[in-house]
Scaffold this motif. Structure first.
Motif, PDB file in Angstrom:
ATOM      1  N   LEU A  43     118.485  69.942 -28.791  1.00 50.12           N
ATOM      2  CA  LEU A  43     118.625  69.121 -30.533  1.00 50.12           C
ATOM      3  C   LEU A  43     119.093  68.201 -30.392  1.00 50.12           C
ATOM      4  CD1 LEU A  43     117.967  69.252 -33.377  1.00 50.12           C
ATOM      5  CD2 LEU A  43     119.445  70.130 -34.260  1.00 50.12           C
ATOM      6  N   GLY A  44     120.046  67.886 -30.021  1.00 46.01           N
ATOM      7  CA  GLY A  44     121.331  66.453 -29.014  1.00 46.01           C
ATOM      8  C   GLY A  44     120.400  65.913 -29.040  1.00 46.01           C
ATOM      9  N   ASN A  45     119.808  66.470 -27.932  1.00 44.46           N
ATOM     10  CA  ASN A  45     118.288  65.409 -27.088  1.00 44.46           C
ATOM     11  C   ASN A  45     117.454  64.778 -27.752  1.00 44.46           C
ATOM     12  OD1 ASN A  45     120.265  66.371 -24.817  1.00 44.46           O
ATOM     13  ND2 ASN A  45     118.385  67.142 -23.890  1.00 44.46           N
ATOM     14  N   SER A  46     117.091  65.610 -28.943  1.00 48.76           N
ATOM     15  CA  SER A  46     116.205  64.454 -29.502  1.00 48.76           C
ATOM     16  C   SER A  46     116.796  63.890 -30.486  1.00 48.76           C
ATOM     17  CB  SER A  46     115.136  65.912 -29.848  1.00 48.76           C
ATOM     18  OG  SER A  46     114.607  67.025 -29.577  1.00 48.76           O
ATOM     19  N   GLY A  83     115.274  71.350 -40.560  1.00 46.26           N
ATOM     20  CA  GLY A  83     116.734  70.418 -40.973  1.00 46.26           C
ATOM     21  C   GLY A  83     116.961  69.326 -40.445  1.00 46.26           C
ATOM     22  N   GLN A  84     117.419  69.389 -39.536  1.00 45.33           N
ATOM     23  CA  GLN A  84     118.359  67.840 -38.907  1.00 45.33           C
ATOM     24  C   GLN A  84     117.431  67.171 -38.389  1.00 45.33           C
ATOM     25  OE1 GLN A  84     122.092  68.127 -37.212  1.00 45.33           O
ATOM     26  NE2 GLN A  84     122.854  65.810 -37.316  1.00 45.33           N
ATOM     27  N   ALA A  85     116.302  67.984 -37.844  1.00 46.68           N
ATOM     28  CA  ALA A  85     115.983  67.034 -36.638  1.00 46.68           C
ATOM     29  C   ALA A  85     114.040  66.462 -37.629  1.00 46.68           C
ATOM     30  CB  ALA A  85     114.877  68.154 -35.808  1.00 46.68           C
ATOM     31  N   PRO A  86     113.628  67.235 -38.640  1.00 54.01           N
ATOM     32  CA  PRO A  86     112.854  66.155 -39.030  1.00 54.01           C
ATOM     33  C   PRO A  86     113.434  65.356 -40.538  1.00 54.01           C
ATOM     34  CG  PRO A  86     112.884  68.594 -40.085  1.00 54.01           C
ATOM     35  CD  PRO A  86     113.296  68.270 -39.201  1.00 54.01           C
ATOM     36  N   ARG A  87     114.670  65.396 -41.089  1.00 56.23           N
ATOM     37  CA  ARG A  87     115.339  64.807 -41.900  1.00 56.23           C
ATOM     38  C   ARG A  87     115.506  63.429 -41.105  1.00 56.23           C
ATOM     39  NH1 ARG A  87     118.978  69.151 -43.824  1.00 56.23           N
ATOM     40  NH2 ARG A  87     120.171  68.592 -41.913  1.00 56.23           N
ATOM     41  N   ARG A  88     115.774  63.748 -40.103  1.00 56.73           N
ATOM     42  CA  ARG A  88     115.565  62.406 -39.130  1.00 56.73           C
ATOM     43  C   ARG A  88     114.598  61.270 -38.892  1.00 56.73           C
ATOM     44  NH1 ARG A  88     117.980  57.912 -38.461  1.00 56.73           N
ATOM     45  NH2 ARG A  88     118.844  56.913 -36.538  1.00 56.73           N
ATOM     46  N   VAL A  89     114.029  62.360 -38.633  1.00 53.93           N
ATOM     47  CA  VAL A  89     112.081  61.534 -38.568  1.00 53.93           C
ATOM     48  C   VAL A  89     112.211  60.975 -40.059  1.00 53.93           C
ATOM     49  CG1 VAL A  89     109.790  61.601 -38.179  1.00 53.93           C
ATOM     50  CG2 VAL A  89     111.877  62.775 -36.339  1.00 53.93           C
ATOM     51  N   PHE A  90     112.144  61.244 -40.502  1.00 56.49           N
ATOM     52  CA  PHE A  90     111.562  61.360 -41.854  1.00 56.49           C
ATOM     53  C   PHE A  90     112.361  60.078 -42.377  1.00 56.49           C
ATOM     54  CE2 PHE A  90     109.559  64.926 -42.361  1.00 56.49           C
ATOM     55  CZ  PHE A  90     108.005  64.718 -42.748  1.00 56.49           C
ATOM     56  N   GLU A  91     113.576  60.122 -42.260  1.00 60.43           N
ATOM     57  CA  GLU A  91     115.037  59.033 -42.381  1.00 60.43           C
ATOM     58  C   GLU A  91     114.442  57.917 -41.970  1.00 60.43           C
ATOM     59  OE1 GLU A  91     118.965  58.629 -40.676  1.00 60.43           O
ATOM     60  OE2 GLU A  91     118.920  59.298 -42.899  1.00 60.43           O
ATOM     61  N   ILE A  92     114.030  57.973 -41.000  1.00 63.35           N
ATOM     62  CA  ILE A  92     113.494  56.907 -39.620  1.00 63.35           C
ATOM     63  C   ILE A  92     111.810  56.119 -40.501  1.00 63.35           C
ATOM     64  CG2 ILE A  92     112.567  55.864 -37.895  1.00 63.35           C
ATOM     65  CD1 ILE A  92     114.697  58.266 -36.479  1.00 63.35           C
ATOM     66  N   ILE A  93     111.070  56.615 -40.808  1.00 62.25           N
ATOM     67  CA  ILE A  93     110.053  55.994 -41.374  1.00 62.25           C
ATOM     68  C   ILE A  93     109.552  56.053 -42.892  1.00 62.25           C
ATOM     69  CG2 ILE A  93     108.185  56.663 -39.456  1.00 62.25           C
ATOM     70  CD1 ILE A  93     108.144  59.159 -41.357  1.00 62.25           C
ATOM     71  N   ASP A  94     110.729  56.587 -43.199  1.00 61.75           N
ATOM     72  CA  ASP A  94     111.058  56.153 -44.953  1.00 61.75           C
ATOM     73  C   ASP A  94     111.347  54.473 -45.245  1.00 61.75           C
ATOM     74  OD1 ASP A  94     109.019  58.503 -45.708  1.00 61.75           O
ATOM     75  OD2 ASP A  94     111.017  59.613 -46.064  1.00 61.75           O
TER      76      ASP A  94
END
Length: 122
Positions: A43-46, A83-94
């Motif tokens: 998770l940390g790496n991703s 949790g954190q992984a998809p939130r981060r992706v959506f934060e970037i693309i949104d």
């Protein structure tokens, strides 16, 4: 090398990225990714790779940034795709500029996330 450096570098790189200081976060992120404990932290790496993607997109390299996101996502087992992984992706693309939000690489990232969340029942 000890665990404290590993944690320190992760948090430093993450905080700098969150503050938009991508140039300063890059070398710290690189150091984090070199450390031995990193191989055990999927998770940390991703999340660090997603931060790298944010930097690439900020530098107007949308295609590479989206590729980095999909690469980071593909490294995650299903149980970590919440949790954190998809939130981060959506934060970037949104938060993309309108021209990037409508681009093909962004649509591909959204589709990969949507498909993997549907496949896993989320």
């Amino acid at each position: 090398m000890c665990v404290s450096e590993w944690l320190l570098r992760w948090h430093q790189a993450n905080a700098l990225t969150a503050a938009g200081a991508h140039a300063q976060a890059g070398p710290i992120r690189d150091r984090y990714l070199e450390l031995p404990f990193t191989r055990y932290d999927q998770l940390g790496n991703s999340l660090q790779l997603m931060d790298q993607a944010a930097a690439q997109i900020e530098a107007s390299d949308l295609e590479q940034g989206c590729h980095t996101i999909t690469s980071a996502w593909s490294l995650l087992p299903d149980e970590l795709r919440i949790g954190q992984a998809p939130r981060r992706v959506f934060e970037i693309i949104d938060n993309l500029r309108p021209i990037h939000a409508a681009a093909k690489p962004t649509a591909e990232v959204r589709e990969i996330l949507r498909a993997s969340m549907v496949d896993s029942g989320r």
